[in-house]
Scaffold this active site. Structure first.
Site, PDB file in Angstrom:
ATOM      1  N   ASP A  82       0.844  -1.202   0.000  1.00 46.77           N
ATOM      2  CA  ASP A  82       0.000   0.000   0.000  1.00 46.77           C
ATOM      3  C   ASP A  82       0.877   1.250   0.000  1.00 46.77           C
ATOM      4  O   ASP A  82       2.025   1.208   0.441  1.00 46.77           O
ATOM      5  CB  ASP A  82      -0.885  -0.045   1.255  1.00 46.77           C
ATOM      6  CG  ASP A  82      -2.045   0.927   1.211  1.00 46.77           C
ATOM      7  OD1 ASP A  82      -2.503   1.268   0.107  1.00 46.77           O
ATOM      8  OD2 ASP A  82      -2.519   1.318   2.303  1.00 46.77           O
ATOM      9  N   HIS A  83       0.348   2.357  -0.478  1.00 47.95           N
ATOM     10  CA  HIS A  83       1.004   3.678  -0.485  1.00 47.95           C
ATOM     11  C   HIS A  83       2.521   3.645  -0.309  1.00 47.95           C
ATOM     12  O   HIS A  83       3.028   3.775   0.817  1.00 47.95           O
ATOM     13  CB  HIS A  83       0.431   4.545   0.626  1.00 47.95           C
ATOM     14  CG  HIS A  83      -0.966   5.005   0.393  1.00 47.95           C
ATOM     15  ND1 HIS A  83      -1.299   5.986  -0.510  1.00 47.95           N
ATOM     16  CD2 HIS A  83      -2.121   4.593   0.951  1.00 47.95           C
ATOM     17  CE1 HIS A  83      -2.612   6.161  -0.493  1.00 47.95           C
ATOM     18  NE2 HIS A  83      -3.135   5.330   0.388  1.00 47.95           N
ATOM     19  N   GLY A 209      -9.610   5.129   2.410  1.00 47.29           N
ATOM     20  CA  GLY A 209     -10.353   5.809   3.458  1.00 47.29           C
ATOM     21  C   GLY A 209     -11.681   5.149   3.751  1.00 47.29           C
ATOM     22  O   GLY A 209     -12.693   5.826   3.973  1.00 47.29           O
ATOM     23  N   THR A 233      -7.459   1.975   9.504  1.00 46.36           N
ATOM     24  CA  THR A 233      -7.626   2.586  10.822  1.00 46.36           C
ATOM     25  C   THR A 233      -8.533   1.745  11.717  1.00 46.36           C
ATOM     26  O   THR A 233      -8.258   1.569  12.912  1.00 46.36           O
ATOM     27  CB  THR A 233      -8.200   4.012  10.673  1.00 46.36           C
ATOM     28  OG1 THR A 233      -7.305   4.777   9.860  1.00 46.36           O
ATOM     29  CG2 THR A 233      -8.349   4.686  12.022  1.00 46.36           C
TER      30      THR A 233
END
Length: 292
Positions: A82-83, A209, A233
């Protein structure tokens, strides 16, 4: 079964109106729990890794966890980076056994972002792995990356088409009003933008998100072409809170395995909920029959 490439998996999801859940693993226990949840629901799953997690555990350890839990599993499992902004880390992951890599050069001007992403495209082709890239600035906090609301930039659909046409991506990450981390107030997701981008790019969209979005928002995004939804998260909070809750309820129990199992079960329950919510239940057999 061996780890699978993300590209055909997300294409199947986009074509059939569901999304594959992508969770940012924390340790071996969370890795095992997410694959176990996918198995119980007969669903595909994406095990994601942040650069910070790789730096803490190492490439060798992480790939061994995911391969171990996937090799005896009947469902498709992707190991995705990821990222990432570091080309050396991207290549190291592809070489070590990741089956999908992401370059996030979204803070750069369009042409520089595209040029950097083309370099990663070469790495993906060299190792035969899937690729995700990002255009537009998604607000919020993702590991050590911070994008303030005033600095976020929604993705222009025409730019998205140019970007995707040049890269042949497995997944396209873009800014459509979602945010990394927990939301403060109600997010304003631009569903028309999601639909238009997917119409023009014909590339499976990765919705970043995902933590804190409503079921209605997930459904609308999936209906408009979102094929990969990221949850990070939420996992971090369940991981820590389940540990705290067990010790609070049983303060004299110092048997680590009981505490770890309580944490494992809480995470697995969370994974199952998102997989089912995104429409992944019972999607593995149809995908595998096509892939055979």
């Amino acid at each position: 079964m061996p780890l699978v490439n993300m590209k055909p998996l997300l294409r199947d999801a986009m074509d059939n109106g569901y999304a594959v859940a992508a969770f940012n693993l924390v340790d071996y226990g969370t890795t095992k729990a997410m694959v176990a949840a996918a198995e119980e629901l007969n669903a595909p799953v994406i095990c994601q890794t942040s650069t910070k997690t790789i730096q803490y555990w190492s490439h060798k350890e992480i790939v061994s966890w995911v391969r171990t839990v996937a090799e005896d599993s009947p469902v498709p499992v992707v190991l995705h980076l990821d990222h990432c902004k570091d080309l050396a880390m991207i290549e190291a992951c592809a070489k070590a056994g990741w089956t999908s890599i992401m370059i996030d050069a979204s803070e750069l001007p369009f042409e520089e972002n595209l040029e950097m992403s083309k370099r990663v495209r070469d790495i993906a082709e060299k190792y035969g792995v899937g690729m995700e890239a990002e255009l537009g600035q998604i607000m919020g906090v993702e590991d050590d990356m911070h994008v303030a609301e005033e600095d976020s930039v929604l993705t222009d659909p025409e730019d998205a088409q140019r970007f995707c046409d040049a890269l042949d991506l497995s997944a396209f990450a873009c800014a459509v009003g979602t945010a990394h981390g927990f939301y403060h107030g109600d997010p304003v997701v631009d569903f028309d933008r999601i639909k238009r981008i997917n119409e023009l790019t014909k590339t499976p969209m990765a919705l970043h998100g995902g933590t804190g979005l409503s079921d209605e928002t997930f459904l609308k995004a999936i209906e408009r072409g979102s094929a990969k939804i990221n949850i990070s998260t939420n996992l971090k909070h369940v991981f820590v809170q389940s540990f705290v809750d067990y010790h609070t309820a049983k303060p004299t129990d110092f048997e680590p395995l009981r505490l770890i199992d309580a944490q494992y079960q809480a995470c697995k329950t969370m994974f199952s909920g998102f997989i089912e919510k995104f429409g992944g239940k019972d999607r593995a057999p149809a995908y595998l029959s096509k892939a055979a």
